[in-house]
Design a protein around this motif. Sequence first.
Motif, PDB file in Angstrom:
ATOM      1  N   LYS A   9      29.083  50.958  49.524  1.00 10.59           N
ATOM      2  CA  LYS A   9      27.671  50.979  49.147  1.00 10.59           C
ATOM      3  C   LYS A   9      27.479  51.425  47.708  1.00 10.59           C
ATOM      4  CE  LYS A   9      26.464  49.850  53.294  1.00 10.59           C
ATOM      5  NZ  LYS A   9      26.005  48.495  53.600  1.00 10.59           N
ATOM      6  N   GLU A  10      28.435  52.237  47.223  1.00  9.83           N
ATOM      7  CA  GLU A  10      28.270  52.795  45.880  1.00  9.83           C
ATOM      8  C   GLU A  10      28.774  51.866  44.778  1.00  9.83           C
ATOM      9  OE1 GLU A  10      32.368  53.951  47.204  1.00  9.83           O
ATOM     10  OE2 GLU A  10      30.373  53.771  48.083  1.00  9.83           O
ATOM     11  N   THR A  11      29.413  50.764  45.168  1.00 13.86           N
ATOM     12  CA  THR A  11      29.964  49.857  44.174  1.00 13.86           C
ATOM     13  C   THR A  11      29.138  48.585  44.096  1.00 13.86           C
ATOM     14  OG1 THR A  11      32.173  50.690  44.631  1.00 13.86           O
ATOM     15  CG2 THR A  11      32.027  48.586  43.462  1.00 13.86           C
ATOM     16  N   SER A  12      28.734  48.206  42.916  1.00 16.92           N
ATOM     17  CA  SER A  12      27.980  46.980  42.713  1.00 16.92           C
ATOM     18  C   SER A  12      28.542  46.237  41.523  1.00 16.92           C
ATOM     19  CB  SER A  12      26.498  47.296  42.461  1.00 16.92           C
ATOM     20  OG  SER A  12      26.351  47.976  41.228  1.00 16.92           O
ATOM     21  N   VAL A  13      28.084  45.007  41.329  1.00 14.09           N
ATOM     22  CA  VAL A  13      28.516  44.231  40.176  1.00 14.09           C
ATOM     23  C   VAL A  13      28.107  44.938  38.895  1.00 14.09           C
ATOM     24  CG1 VAL A  13      28.224  42.043  38.950  1.00 14.09           C
ATOM     25  CG2 VAL A  13      28.467  42.048  41.434  1.00 14.09           C
ATOM     26  N   VAL A  14      26.922  45.590  38.914  1.00 15.23           N
ATOM     27  CA  VAL A  14      26.461  46.333  37.739  1.00 15.23           C
ATOM     28  C   VAL A  14      27.425  47.460  37.410  1.00 15.23           C
ATOM     29  CG1 VAL A  14      24.630  47.797  36.812  1.00 15.23           C
ATOM     30  CG2 VAL A  14      24.043  45.761  38.142  1.00 15.23           C
ATOM     31  N   TYR A  25      36.058  54.421  33.701  1.00 12.97           N
ATOM     32  CA  TYR A  25      35.912  53.580  34.876  1.00 12.97           C
ATOM     33  C   TYR A  25      37.058  52.584  35.001  1.00 12.97           C
ATOM     34  CZ  TYR A  25      31.039  54.956  35.620  1.00 12.97           C
ATOM     35  OH  TYR A  25      29.907  55.650  35.881  1.00 12.97           O
ATOM     36  N   LYS A  26      38.040  52.661  34.122  1.00 20.13           N
ATOM     37  CA  LYS A  26      39.038  51.601  34.038  1.00 20.13           C
ATOM     38  C   LYS A  26      39.800  51.351  35.337  1.00 20.13           C
ATOM     39  CE  LYS A  26      42.573  54.610  32.045  1.00 20.13           C
ATOM     40  NZ  LYS A  26      43.385  54.876  30.851  1.00 20.13           N
ATOM     41  N   ASP A  27      39.945  52.388  36.154  1.00 17.84           N
ATOM     42  CA  ASP A  27      40.664  52.213  37.404  1.00 17.84           C
ATOM     43  C   ASP A  27      39.814  51.561  38.484  1.00 17.84           C
ATOM     44  OD1 ASP A  27      42.376  55.349  36.951  1.00 17.84           O
ATOM     45  OD2 ASP A  27      42.970  53.316  36.380  1.00 17.84           O
ATOM     46  N   GLU A  28      38.523  51.361  38.219  1.00 14.53           N
ATOM     47  CA  GLU A  28      37.630  50.803  39.219  1.00 14.53           C
ATOM     48  C   GLU A  28      37.468  49.291  39.114  1.00 14.53           C
ATOM     49  OE1 GLU A  28      37.271  54.180  41.091  1.00 14.53           O
ATOM     50  OE2 GLU A  28      36.124  52.421  41.695  1.00 14.53           O
ATOM     51  N   ILE A  29      37.992  48.697  38.058  1.00 12.61           N
ATOM     52  CA  ILE A  29      37.799  47.262  37.892  1.00 12.61           C
ATOM     53  C   ILE A  29      39.060  46.487  38.228  1.00 12.61           C
ATOM     54  CG2 ILE A  29      36.010  47.535  36.143  1.00 12.61           C
ATOM     55  CD1 ILE A  29      38.076  46.863  34.018  1.00 12.61           C
ATOM     56  N   VAL A  34      36.353  38.459  36.115  1.00 11.58           N
ATOM     57  CA  VAL A  34      35.620  37.308  36.631  1.00 11.58           C
ATOM     58  C   VAL A  34      35.705  37.247  38.148  1.00 11.58           C
ATOM     59  CG1 VAL A  34      35.487  34.796  36.609  1.00 11.58           C
ATOM     60  CG2 VAL A  34      36.018  36.018  34.504  1.00 11.58           C
ATOM     61  N   ALA A  35      36.816  37.702  38.694  1.00 14.20           N
ATOM     62  CA  ALA A  35      37.027  37.618  40.138  1.00 14.20           C
ATOM     63  C   ALA A  35      36.229  38.657  40.912  1.00 14.20           C
ATOM     64  CB  ALA A  35      38.509  37.789  40.452  1.00 14.20           C
ATOM     65  N   VAL A  36      35.609  39.601  40.229  1.00 12.90           N
ATOM     66  CA  VAL A  36      34.891  40.675  40.907  1.00 12.90           C
ATOM     67  C   VAL A  36      33.568  40.203  41.487  1.00 12.90           C
ATOM     68  CG1 VAL A  36      33.724  42.871  40.543  1.00 12.90           C
ATOM     69  CG2 VAL A  36      35.969  42.479  39.544  1.00 12.90           C
ATOM     70  N   ASP A  37      32.873  39.323  40.770  1.00 14.52           N
ATOM     71  CA  ASP A  37      31.569  38.854  41.207  1.00 14.52           C
ATOM     72  C   ASP A  37      31.743  37.791  42.280  1.00 14.52           C
ATOM     73  OD1 ASP A  37      28.921  38.500  41.410  1.00 14.52           O
ATOM     74  OD2 ASP A  37      28.631  37.500  39.488  1.00 14.52           O
ATOM     75  N   PRO A  38      31.274  38.037  43.524  1.00 10.19           N
ATOM     76  CA  PRO A  38      31.497  37.079  44.589  1.00 10.19           C
ATOM     77  C   PRO A  38      30.807  35.746  44.334  1.00 10.19           C
ATOM     78  CG  PRO A  38      30.239  38.976  45.369  1.00 10.19           C
ATOM     79  CD  PRO A  38      30.550  39.209  43.940  1.00 10.19           C
ATOM     80  N   ARG A  39      31.322  34.703  44.977  1.00  6.17           N
ATOM     81  CA  ARG A  39      30.743  33.385  44.844  1.00  6.17           C
ATOM     82  C   ARG A  39      29.289  33.420  45.287  1.00  6.17           C
ATOM     83  NH1 ARG A  39      30.867  29.573  48.856  1.00  6.17           N
ATOM     84  NH2 ARG A  39      32.537  30.680  49.911  1.00  6.17           N
ATOM     85  N   PRO A  40      28.380  32.827  44.500  1.00  2.00           N
ATOM     86  CA  PRO A  40      26.954  32.828  44.859  1.00  2.00           C
ATOM     87  C   PRO A  40      26.740  32.284  46.263  1.00  2.00           C
ATOM     88  CG  PRO A  40      27.278  31.962  42.648  1.00  2.00           C
ATOM     89  CD  PRO A  40      28.643  32.131  43.244  1.00  2.00           C
ATOM     90  N   ILE A  64      37.169  37.338  50.068  1.00  3.32           N
ATOM     91  CA  ILE A  64      37.267  38.764  50.406  1.00  3.32           C
ATOM     92  C   ILE A  64      38.423  39.405  49.646  1.00  3.32           C
ATOM     93  CG2 ILE A  64      37.812  40.393  52.261  1.00  3.32           C
ATOM     94  CD1 ILE A  64      36.272  38.541  54.165  1.00  3.32           C
ATOM     95  N   LEU A  65      39.571  38.737  49.621  1.00  2.08           N
ATOM     96  CA  LEU A  65      40.733  39.298  48.935  1.00  2.08           C
ATOM     97  C   LEU A  65      40.501  39.409  47.432  1.00  2.08           C
ATOM     98  CD1 LEU A  65      43.572  37.450  50.887  1.00  2.08           C
ATOM     99  CD2 LEU A  65      42.968  39.881  51.034  1.00  2.08           C
ATOM    100  N   ARG A  66      39.858  38.418  46.841  1.00  2.86           N
ATOM    101  CA  ARG A  66      39.575  38.481  45.400  1.00  2.86           C
ATOM    102  C   ARG A  66      38.592  39.597  45.067  1.00  2.86           C
ATOM    103  NH1 ARG A  66      41.646  34.840  42.231  1.00  2.86           N
ATOM    104  NH2 ARG A  66      42.306  32.799  43.002  1.00  2.86           N
ATOM    105  N   ASN A  67      37.714  39.896  45.998  1.00  2.00           N
ATOM    106  CA  ASN A  67      36.694  40.915  45.786  1.00  2.00           C
ATOM    107  C   ASN A  67      36.985  42.187  46.576  1.00  2.00           C
ATOM    108  OD1 ASN A  67      34.431  39.434  44.177  1.00  2.00           O
ATOM    109  ND2 ASN A  67      35.061  37.983  45.751  1.00  2.00           N
ATOM    110  N   TYR A  68      38.267  42.475  46.777  1.00  2.36           N
ATOM    111  CA  TYR A  68      38.638  43.590  47.656  1.00  2.36           C
ATOM    112  C   TYR A  68      38.101  44.930  47.174  1.00  2.36           C
ATOM    113  CZ  TYR A  68      42.261  45.243  44.404  1.00  2.36           C
ATOM    114  OH  TYR A  68      42.931  45.745  43.321  1.00  2.36           O
ATOM    115  N   ARG A  69      37.808  45.060  45.894  1.00  5.44           N
ATOM    116  CA  ARG A  69      37.303  46.331  45.378  1.00  5.44           C
ATOM    117  C   ARG A  69      35.885  46.632  45.851  1.00  5.44           C
ATOM    118  NH1 ARG A  69      40.456  48.634  41.345  1.00  5.44           N
ATOM    119  NH2 ARG A  69      42.218  47.328  40.718  1.00  5.44           N
TER     120      ARG A  69
END
Length: 201
Positions: A9-14, A25-29, A34-40, A64-69
């Motif tokens: 809940k605490e993690t967003s694209v922003v 924040y370097k360890d959080e990305i 580009v792979a962080v933002d899920p497909r629209p 899901i795997l690409r956006n595992y963070r």
Amino acid sequence: MTPNLEIKKETSVVDLEKAAVHDDYKDEIAPNPVAVDPRPGLDFEQLRYEAQHRWLRPSEICEILRNYRMFAITSEPPNRPPSGSLFLFDRRVLIIFRRDGHNWRKKSDGKTVKEAHERVKVGSTDDELYCYYAHGEENEKFQRRSCWMLEKDIMSIVLVQYLEVKGIKQKLRSPSPSRGTYAMSSTSTLSSLHDVDSEDS
């Protein structure tokens, strides 16, 4: 232990965009921002709900795997998870993620879990999944699928889904020529897949 696939809940694209600017924040990305933002249009909450009733499609697994963070990584093996459960593990951290308390079909030695596996190319993309399948000893309709991508930066992250299938055994199959995407086949079987050893015991 985190129950099922829990969205952070605490993690967003922003938040992740901020991470690209601030060193703390370097360890959080992810290695590839580009792979962080899920497909629209991909609704992870809806996907988690649907996973209780059907196998996830290869393209959904890849998202899901690409956006595992965006999700909580499970830190210890679940204890007898029910049908419809989804978990993300880091195989480098938790080698024994398959030790889930269920009794899976064994090989002839009576000790090693018998798992079939296949390598799946996802649609017309370069994405590939490595998938392992286990069947329940007492109830062969109860199955476990473990999938990870063959991509260096994320290949240690594995998505595990448990499901009791209602009909004939299913497997991931080739894409439909008309749609170019993978679909689940209700008539195909796992008999053509290779058997492999797993870490269960």
